[in-house]
Scaffold this active site. Structure first.
Site, PDB file in Angstrom:
ATOM      1  CD  GLU A 151      -5.763  -0.766   8.366  1.00 21.04           C
ATOM      2  OE1 GLU A 151      -6.502   0.158   8.740  1.00 21.04           O
ATOM      3  OE2 GLU A 151      -4.631  -0.587   7.872  1.00 21.04           O
TER       4      GLU A 151
ATOM      5  CE  LYS B 147      -2.291  -1.261   3.695  1.00 24.60           C
ATOM      6  NZ  LYS B 147      -3.289  -1.301   4.789  1.00 24.60           N
TER       7      LYS B 147
END
EC number: 4.2.3.124
Length: 384
Positions: A244, A142
């Protein structure tokens, strides 16, 4: 340098880790035979390592140029990426150039997006200089920057060709940044690799002073933890979402603090908020919540919302979390990674996310506000 082969589905790259290995690091970059090395770093890292790396590359590898950006999360945006692209092109960058991301997670994201965009994609090599970068951000495909509405909302997926990590670079790191990195380590121990938790508890130092052996073990375990979940989920849209953990509230705290709270410090508080939410909803035990606080305290991190942050701002930013859309959530809920116990994420349809009522989340944020301050009073930002 010790080599770990990182595999994320069809994405593969080596992660090389060592100590006092500057010469080997330059030699590895030299193997790339770049037409020009584009060394991207912030102004602080430029003074510490950037100018030296460019000089070494010019001497032993090939033409190199230093591209600098201002320090801080507020500069992690498309404006900075655009300015660096103009500098790179003005310096003679072409398709055979190599972007060298020299710095922490902010620089890694800026340089990663730059590499993905220049000529629709040129070679990217990460040379991380912070704990967070070494054990977390460089292991993700990412590459994203911030927008006014929240963190990491503008970006893409792009694979580095290699990671070159020298723990000697951590010796100049401020204690605040070392502690920030340990916040991500604690996350790995709680959410992904619980077998590392007991030894980690014995290694964590509130004073943030770690020897090279401890750092290499911590980094190697965290690299393995991340590889455990991204091996079959390179875009972190399935099982990889467990990484996350703590980031929903953590990102909201960071954004509300306008750079005054380090990433790992925000994640640490975010994990306590997530654990308390899970406990309030009847999933996590009180002892598991206490384990969060124990490890976070041993790392020298706070377990309450910092006094420099208005809780009303945190609650506002929670509604812009970048995991929204993964689940079909009602308007009065938000998707979160919650744990029932060590390494046991709650799931919805096989995905490690659950819809959490915003009322419960907001109540928990208020309950974890630093003692002695209301949610709406104004504070001067003090770095944590």
């Amino acid at each position: 340098m010790h080599v770990t082969a990182i595999t994320m589905e069809d994405a593969n790259f080596p992660y090389r880790l060592g100590t006092d290995c500057a010469e080997e690091l330059v030699a590895r970059l030299g193997v790339r035979a770049a037409s020009r090395y584009l060394v991207v770093c912030d102004t602080t890292v430029a003074a510490l390592y950037g100018h030296d790396l460019v000089a070494r590359l010019e001497k032993d590898a090939g033409p190199a140029v230093l591209l600098t950006h201002q320090v801080g999360e507020v500069h992690k945006d498309v404006t900075t990426v655009g300015a660096l692209a103009e500098q790179a092109l003005g310096a003679g960058a072409d398709r055979r150039s190599v972007v060298v991301a020299l710095g922490g997670g902010i620089t890694g994201n800026i340089a990663g997006l730059l590499a993905a965009l220049l000529f629709r994609g040129i070679t990217l090599v990460h040379v991380p200089t912070t704990v967070v970068a070494m054990l977390d951000s460089v292991l993700s495909l990412k590459q994203a920057v911030n927008a006014s509405f929240g963190k990491n909302l503008v970006g893409t997926f792009y694979q580095p060709a290699e990671v070159l990590a020298d723990t000697a670079m951590l010796r100049t790191l401020p204690e605040r940044e070392v502690r920030s990195g340990m916040g991500e380590v604690v996350k790995n121990a709680l959410a992904v690799r619980p077998a590392m938790a007991d030894r980690l508890a014995g290694l964590l130092r509130p004073d943030a002073r770690y020897d090279d052996d401890a750092l290499r073990w911590i980094i190697a375990e965290s690299v393995a933890a991340k590889a455990d979940v991204t091996g079959a989920d390179k875009h972190e849209r399935g099982d990889g979402l467990v990484l996350e953990y703590g980031h929903t509230a953590g990102h909201a705290i960071e954004h509300a603090a306008r750079g005054a709270v380090a990433h790992g410090a925000g994640v640490a508080v975010g994990m306590v908020i997530a654990a308390e939410v899970s406990h309030r909803l009847g999933h996590a035990s009180a002892s598991f919540v206490a384990r969060h606080r124990e490890l976070i305290s041993k790392a020298g991190l706070e377990d309450t919302v910092p006094a420099c942050v208005r809780t009303d701002d945190v609650k506002n930013w929670l509604t812009y979390d970048n995991k929204r859309g993964y689940l079909d959530c009602a308007a009065d809920t938000t998707p979160m990674v919650l744990l029932a116990g060590p390494g046991r994420p709650l799931r919805t349809g096989g995905m490690p996310l659950v819809p959490v009522p915003l009322a419960v989340l907001n109540e928990t944020v208020d309950a974890l506000a630093a003692p002695g301050r209301a949610g709406t009073d104004h504070r001067t930002a003090v770095p944590v």
